[in-house]
Design a protein around this motif. Structure first.
Motif, short mmCIF file in Angstrom:
data_model
loop_
_atom_site.label_atom_id
_atom_site.label_comp_id
_atom_site.label_asym_id
_atom_site.label_seq_id
_atom_site.Cartn_x
_atom_site.Cartn_y
_atom_site.Cartn_z
N ASP A 382 0.92 -1.13 0.01
CA ASP A 382 -0.04 0.06 -0.11
C ASP A 382 0.79 1.25 -0.02
O ASP A 382 0.50 2.30 -0.57
CB ASP A 382 -0.81 -0.07 1.13
N SER A 386 0.72 4.23 -2.85
CA SER A 386 0.47 5.84 -2.34
C SER A 386 1.78 6.44 -2.78
O SER A 386 1.61 7.72 -3.63
CB SER A 386 0.52 5.85 -0.80
N LYS A 431 -7.13 8.59 -6.92
CA LYS A 431 -8.25 7.76 -6.64
C LYS A 431 -8.07 6.13 -7.18
O LYS A 431 -8.63 5.21 -6.66
CB LYS A 431 -9.69 8.10 -7.24
N THR A 432 -6.94 6.13 -8.15
CA THR A 432 -6.69 4.69 -8.56
C THR A 432 -6.22 3.90 -7.32
O THR A 432 -5.49 4.20 -6.54
CB THR A 432 -5.36 4.76 -9.67
N SER A 433 -6.93 2.58 -7.50
CA SER A 433 -6.98 1.78 -6.33
C SER A 433 -6.11 0.36 -6.81
O SER A 433 -5.92 0.25 -8.03
CB SER A 433 -8.39 1.19 -5.84
N ARG A 434 -5.90 -0.46 -5.89
CA ARG A 434 -5.22 -1.62 -5.97
C ARG A 434 -6.20 -2.57 -6.89
O ARG A 434 -5.59 -3.17 -7.87
CB ARG A 434 -5.07 -2.63 -4.76
#
Length: 482
Positions: A382, A386, A431-434
């Motif tokens: 994570d 980030s 906002k891009t997530s895993r």
């Protein structure tokens, strides 16, 4: 960001000069929609303004009063993505004719001398989905520079003697590219990755089409694509936005609107790869370069995946990433990168690795071992996610420091994505997530057909005897080669 690919990676030759493919309804949907100004732009876009003239010309202003300089740029949605085989490379040849004699200045030497006396720096580039031309000069010369740009865009003379000389210049560019061993790697990758419509991904063109080009073909390109409703004028630097809008309207407002070129000449539909392919290309090189290519997302069809592609590529690029540790820190490779090029008409994803002949087979096994785990929950942390988003944002903002360069980025985004995408880039990036990244990987990379090209010397090829199965990562072949 993706523009690094355009500027630095010569293996794809995405820019030339000096600059990202069955039904008719699907093709029409590929046409970029005009950008719309946002009511409340984010602070990082507060300097950016745009307005559309009645003839369809997009006017984009980027205000920065740090130094008394201004850059004006004419951008046109043209380039190899508009070129059938018989016109391949002629958008680039047209670019070379832009700063020649026109109706206002009959003699090219006089034209160039006048530009020089005003301190105007000028150039142009041709890309897959964009051709652009730009002047940088003292801000007090803005009206004169706009007039020069207008005359070159609207009233080219296409003098036959100048045209013959410029064809030789472009043929010389082709010769220089063909003298570079990596040209053959990029050419083979493009030919196989976009086999049905290769010309649409080759801005440089071919010797045959350039040598046979005529001034009538130049006028054909002008008539089709150099119309205000397929163009933008960008003004960046020491300028007041309203004054810039007024001046552009004065000089370009009477440019007659043309037919929509993407309705009359729809973009092609690059068919998906049916199966993976691998090939060895031999050239007089010392090391081995392995390149793997996939069809990536297209703007207007899967915008979310383009952000995920940027973030994931940036994660892998960091020196402490698992990817770099497994391939570079281990000593298997001297360098490795994964890059996605944003395009409206199928953006390529390219993994490039450099190694030695002695380590090539082991490096190839390691590449596919890493690819297999890309979507694992623990492939990156994570914190890495980030940090990658923060660094990408910083890189984007730092790229705006030199206005005369940033304007080229603006024209690239205008042509391939539209300004709404550019304005929304940083907010959406954050906002891009895993989950977004895993979706992108599964849809475009993991288990998907791909092309693998290995560039090496004839001696290395004879010694290694890499099979196609090894090159495409077929597990049984890789295991047998241990």
């Amino acid at each position: 960001m993706r523009l690094w690919f355009l500027i630095c990676l010569t293996l794809w030759f995405s820019t030339v000069g000096t600059a990202l493919p069955p039904g008719s309804s699907q093709r029409a949907a590929q046409r970029p929609a005009p950008a719309k100004a946002l009511d409340a732009p984010a602070p990082e876009y507060a300097q950016l303004f745009n307005r559309q003239l009645p003839n369809g010309l997009e006017v984009i202003v980027y205000e920065d009063h740090a130094v008394p300089l201004v850059t004006i740029e004419l951008a046109c949605r043209n380039g190899s993505f508009t070129e059938p085989p018989e016109l391949n490379g002629l958008s680039h040849l047209y670019e070379h004719m832009f700063f020649k004699a026109n109706r206002a200045v009959k003699n090219q030497e006089t034209y160039l001398r006048t530009i020089g006396e005003l301190g105007i720096i000028y150039n142009g580039t041709t890309n897959t989905e964009l051709v652009n031309y730009y002047f940088t000069t003292l801000s007090r010369h803005l009206p004169t520079a706009l007039r020069f740009m207008r005359d070159a865009a609207l009233y080219p003379a296409f003098d036959e003697e100048e045209f013959a000389r410029e064809k030789e210049v472009v043929l010389g560019e082709i010769d220089r590219n063909e003298s570079n061993p990596y040209y053959y790697l990029s050419t083979e990758m493009t030919r196989r990755l976009f086999a049905t419509y290769t010309s649409r991904k080759n801005p440089l063109g071919t010797r045959e089409t350039v040598a046979a080009a005529t001034t009538d073909q130049m006028r054909l390109i002008q008539q089709r694509y150099y119309v205000p409703n397929n163009a933008a004028v960008l003004v960046a630097g020491d300028v007041e936005p309203e004054e810039a809008f007024r001046l552009v309207a004065t000089y370009f407002g009477d440019w007659p609107r043309g037919e929509d070129p993407f309705k009359k000449y729809p973009l092609v539909e690059h068919p998906p790869l049916k199966a993976s392919e691998g090939v060895v290309v031999t050239q007089p090189v010392q090391n081995v370069t392995i390149q793997i290519g996939w069809h990536g997302p297209s703007i207007g069809r899967d915008d979310a995946a383009t952000y995920a592609a940027d973030v994931f590529s940036f994660i892998l690029r960091q020196p402490n990433s698992r990817f770099q540790r497994a391939l570079v820190d281990s000593g298997l490779a001297t360098g490795v990168d994964l890059i996605y090029l944003t395009q409206r008409n199928v953006g390529p994803i390219t993994l490039t690795l450099q190694t030695t002949p002695e380590k090539a087979r082991a490096a190839l096994r390691a590449i596919y071992a890493e690819i297999e785990h890309f979507a694992d929950a623990d492939y990156f942390t994570d914190e890495e996610l980030s940090v990658a988003k923060t660094l990408l944002e910083a890189e984007d903002l730092f790229s705006r420091e030199k206005v005369s360069e940033h304007v080229h980025s603006l024209s690239f985004w205008w042509a391939s994505t539209g300004l709404d995408y550019f304005r929304g880039y940083l907010p959406t990036l954050r906002k891009t997530s895993r989950a977004d990244i895993q979706r992108y990987l599964r849809r475009y990379i993991l288990g998907q057909p791909h092309v693998a090209v290995a560039l090496m010397s004839p001696e290395a090829a004879s010694s290694l005897k890499l099979t196609e199965a090894e090159l495409i990562g077929e597990q049984r072949a890789l295991a047998a080669a241990r």
